[in-house]
Design a protein around this motif. Structure first.
Motif, PDB file in Angstrom:
ATOM      1  N   THR A 228     -76.066  39.501   7.993  1.00 51.58           N
ATOM      2  CA  THR A 228     -77.431  39.582   8.508  1.00 51.58           C
ATOM      3  C   THR A 228     -77.825  41.039   8.730  1.00 51.58           C
ATOM      4  N   PRO A 229     -79.100  41.349   8.562  1.00 46.85           N
ATOM      5  CA  PRO A 229     -79.547  42.730   8.771  1.00 46.85           C
ATOM      6  C   PRO A 229     -79.378  43.166  10.225  1.00 46.85           C
ATOM      7  N   GLY A 230     -78.908  44.351  10.403  1.00 50.21           N
ATOM      8  CA  GLY A 230     -78.756  44.914  11.738  1.00 50.21           C
ATOM      9  C   GLY A 230     -77.672  44.253  12.564  1.00 50.21           C
ATOM     10  N   HIS A 231     -76.842  43.463  11.947  1.00 47.95           N
ATOM     11  CA  HIS A 231     -75.734  42.788  12.617  1.00 47.95           C
ATOM     12  C   HIS A 231     -76.238  41.864  13.724  1.00 47.95           C
ATOM     13  N   VAL A 232     -77.506  41.465  13.637  1.00 45.74           N
ATOM     14  CA  VAL A 232     -78.116  40.650  14.696  1.00 45.74           C
ATOM     15  C   VAL A 232     -77.556  39.234  14.697  1.00 45.74           C
ATOM     16  N   GLY A 233     -77.068  38.760  13.561  1.00 47.68           N
ATOM     17  CA  GLY A 233     -76.505  37.414  13.495  1.00 47.68           C
ATOM     18  C   GLY A 233     -75.314  37.240  14.418  1.00 47.68           C
ATOM     19  N   ALA A 234     -74.562  38.317  14.634  1.00 50.19           N
ATOM     20  CA  ALA A 234     -73.402  38.247  15.522  1.00 50.19           C
ATOM     21  C   ALA A 234     -73.841  37.932  16.946  1.00 50.19           C
ATOM     22  N   ASP A 235     -74.861  38.597  17.423  1.00 48.80           N
ATOM     23  CA  ASP A 235     -75.334  38.365  18.792  1.00 48.80           C
ATOM     24  C   ASP A 235     -75.940  36.976  18.943  1.00 48.80           C
ATOM     25  N   VAL A 236     -76.702  36.561  17.950  1.00 46.16           N
ATOM     26  CA  VAL A 236     -77.322  35.231  17.996  1.00 46.16           C
ATOM     27  C   VAL A 236     -76.236  34.155  18.027  1.00 46.16           C
ATOM     28  N   TRP A 237     -75.201  34.323  17.231  1.00 44.92           N
ATOM     29  CA  TRP A 237     -74.123  33.333  17.204  1.00 44.92           C
ATOM     30  C   TRP A 237     -73.366  33.290  18.535  1.00 44.92           C
ATOM     31  N   ARG A 238     -73.125  34.450  19.122  1.00 42.24           N
ATOM     32  CA  ARG A 238     -72.411  34.460  20.404  1.00 42.24           C
ATOM     33  C   ARG A 238     -73.245  33.791  21.493  1.00 42.24           C
ATOM     34  N   VAL A 239     -74.549  34.025  21.508  1.00 41.28           N
ATOM     35  CA  VAL A 239     -75.426  33.358  22.481  1.00 41.28           C
ATOM     36  C   VAL A 239     -75.399  31.855  22.242  1.00 41.28           C
ATOM     37  N   ARG A 240     -75.456  31.449  20.989  1.00 43.95           N
ATOM     38  CA  ARG A 240     -75.421  30.025  20.654  1.00 43.95           C
ATOM     39  C   ARG A 240     -74.114  29.388  21.123  1.00 43.95           C
ATOM     40  N   ARG A 241     -72.995  30.045  20.864  1.00 39.98           N
ATOM     41  CA  ARG A 241     -71.698  29.483  21.270  1.00 39.98           C
ATOM     42  C   ARG A 241     -71.622  29.365  22.795  1.00 39.98           C
ATOM     43  N   LEU A 242     -72.122  30.372  23.512  1.00 36.37           N
ATOM     44  CA  LEU A 242     -72.090  30.319  24.975  1.00 36.37           C
ATOM     45  C   LEU A 242     -72.974  29.208  25.524  1.00 36.37           C
ATOM     46  N   THR A 243     -74.170  29.057  24.975  1.00 38.19           N
ATOM     47  CA  THR A 243     -75.075  28.015  25.476  1.00 38.19           C
ATOM     48  C   THR A 243     -74.542  26.628  25.158  1.00 38.19           C
ATOM     49  N   HIS A 244     -73.905  26.456  24.003  1.00 42.83           N
ATOM     50  CA  HIS A 244     -73.330  25.147  23.675  1.00 42.83           C
ATOM     51  C   HIS A 244     -72.075  24.856  24.507  1.00 42.83           C
ATOM     52  N   ALA A 245     -71.477  25.886  25.074  1.00 45.38           N
ATOM     53  CA  ALA A 245     -70.300  25.693  25.932  1.00 45.38           C
ATOM     54  C   ALA A 245     -70.697  25.396  27.376  1.00 45.38           C
ATOM     55  N   GLY A 246     -71.996  25.413  27.676  1.00 45.23           N
ATOM     56  CA  GLY A 246     -72.440  25.047  29.009  1.00 45.23           C
ATOM     57  C   GLY A 246     -73.017  26.191  29.830  1.00 45.23           C
ATOM     58  N   LEU A 247     -73.046  27.385  29.301  1.00 49.47           N
ATOM     59  CA  LEU A 247     -73.609  28.525  30.027  1.00 49.47           C
ATOM     60  C   LEU A 247     -75.125  28.528  29.841  1.00 49.47           C
ATOM     61  N   GLY A 248     -75.855  28.904  30.859  1.00 40.51           N
ATOM     62  CA  GLY A 248     -77.305  28.973  30.751  1.00 40.51           C
ATOM     63  C   GLY A 248     -77.737  30.056  29.773  1.00 40.51           C
ATOM     64  N   ARG A 249     -78.920  29.868  29.193  1.00 42.81           N
ATOM     65  CA  ARG A 249     -79.404  30.807  28.181  1.00 42.81           C
ATOM     66  C   ARG A 249     -79.536  32.230  28.741  1.00 42.81           C
ATOM     67  N   GLY A 250     -80.034  32.363  29.955  1.00 44.15           N
ATOM     68  CA  GLY A 250     -80.174  33.688  30.561  1.00 44.15           C
ATOM     69  C   GLY A 250     -78.834  34.374  30.771  1.00 44.15           C
ATOM     70  N   ASP A 251     -77.863  33.608  31.259  1.00 45.16           N
ATOM     71  CA  ASP A 251     -76.523  34.173  31.453  1.00 45.16           C
ATOM     72  C   ASP A 251     -75.888  34.548  30.125  1.00 45.16           C
ATOM     73  N   ALA A 252     -76.106  33.721  29.102  1.00 42.82           N
ATOM     74  CA  ALA A 252     -75.556  34.021  27.780  1.00 42.82           C
ATOM     75  C   ALA A 252     -76.176  35.303  27.218  1.00 42.82           C
ATOM     76  N   LEU A 253     -77.494  35.439  27.373  1.00 41.90           N
ATOM     77  CA  LEU A 253     -78.165  36.651  26.891  1.00 41.90           C
ATOM     78  C   LEU A 253     -77.683  37.892  27.638  1.00 41.90           C
ATOM     79  N   MET A 254     -77.478  37.764  28.936  1.00 37.68           N
ATOM     80  CA  MET A 254     -76.986  38.899  29.722  1.00 37.68           C
ATOM     81  C   MET A 254     -75.560  39.270  29.317  1.00 37.68           C
ATOM     82  N   SER A 255     -74.735  38.287  29.057  1.00 38.35           N
ATOM     83  CA  SER A 255     -73.357  38.538  28.656  1.00 38.35           C
ATOM     84  C   SER A 255     -73.293  39.287  27.328  1.00 38.35           C
ATOM     85  N   VAL A 256     -74.039  38.792  26.349  1.00 40.49           N
ATOM     86  CA  VAL A 256     -74.031  39.419  25.029  1.00 40.49           C
ATOM     87  C   VAL A 256     -74.725  40.782  25.089  1.00 40.49           C
TER      88      VAL A 256
END
Length: 122
Positions: free
Chosen positions: A89-117
């Motif tokens: 993906t351009p700008g390596h942005v796919g890595a961050d999007v995937w990590r947020v997705r994995r965190l939210t599917h594991a039960g972490l809130g979207r805001g916490d996942a975004l802050m973590s990444v």
């Protein structure tokens, strides 16, 4: 076989690992007068930092989930998956999007996942 089962298959994981190792090894043969030992010694600290220390730093920055405990192995795997997606993906942005997705599917809130990444990115 479902896509999820395919993504968690040890055979597929081993195949991807073998391909990522084989391509540089085959390419080194065609370079004039290159000794692979200094290249390997130079890449070793980078590989350890990139694929071991960075996921562990992300693990420390990630708050505990209310439903599941995300261990080091989970973070190592999710980080490796995200790196593969980031490469295509351009700008390596796919890595961050995937990590947020994995965190939210594991039960972490979207805001916490975004802050973590985001904190890991800084």
């Amino acid at each position: 076989m479902s896509l999820r089962a395919l993504a968690h298959s040890r055979i597929v994981l081993a195949l991807f690992f073998a391909v990522t190792v084989a391509i540089p090894v085959l390419a080194l043969r065609h370079l004039p007068r290159v000794s692979p030992l200094p290249v390997a010694l130079g890449l070793l600290p980078w590989v350890v930092g990139k694929y071991l220390l960075c996921p562990l730093r992300w693990h420390v920055l990630t708050p505990a989930t209310p439903t599941a405990r995300l261990g080091r192995r989970w973070h190592l795997r999710a980080y490796a998956e995200s790196e593969l997606l980031g490469l295509i993906t351009p700008g390596h942005v796919g890595a961050d999007v995937w990590r947020v997705r994995r965190l939210t599917h594991a039960g972490l809130g979207r805001g916490d996942a975004l802050m973590s990444v985001g904190a890991d990115r800084l």
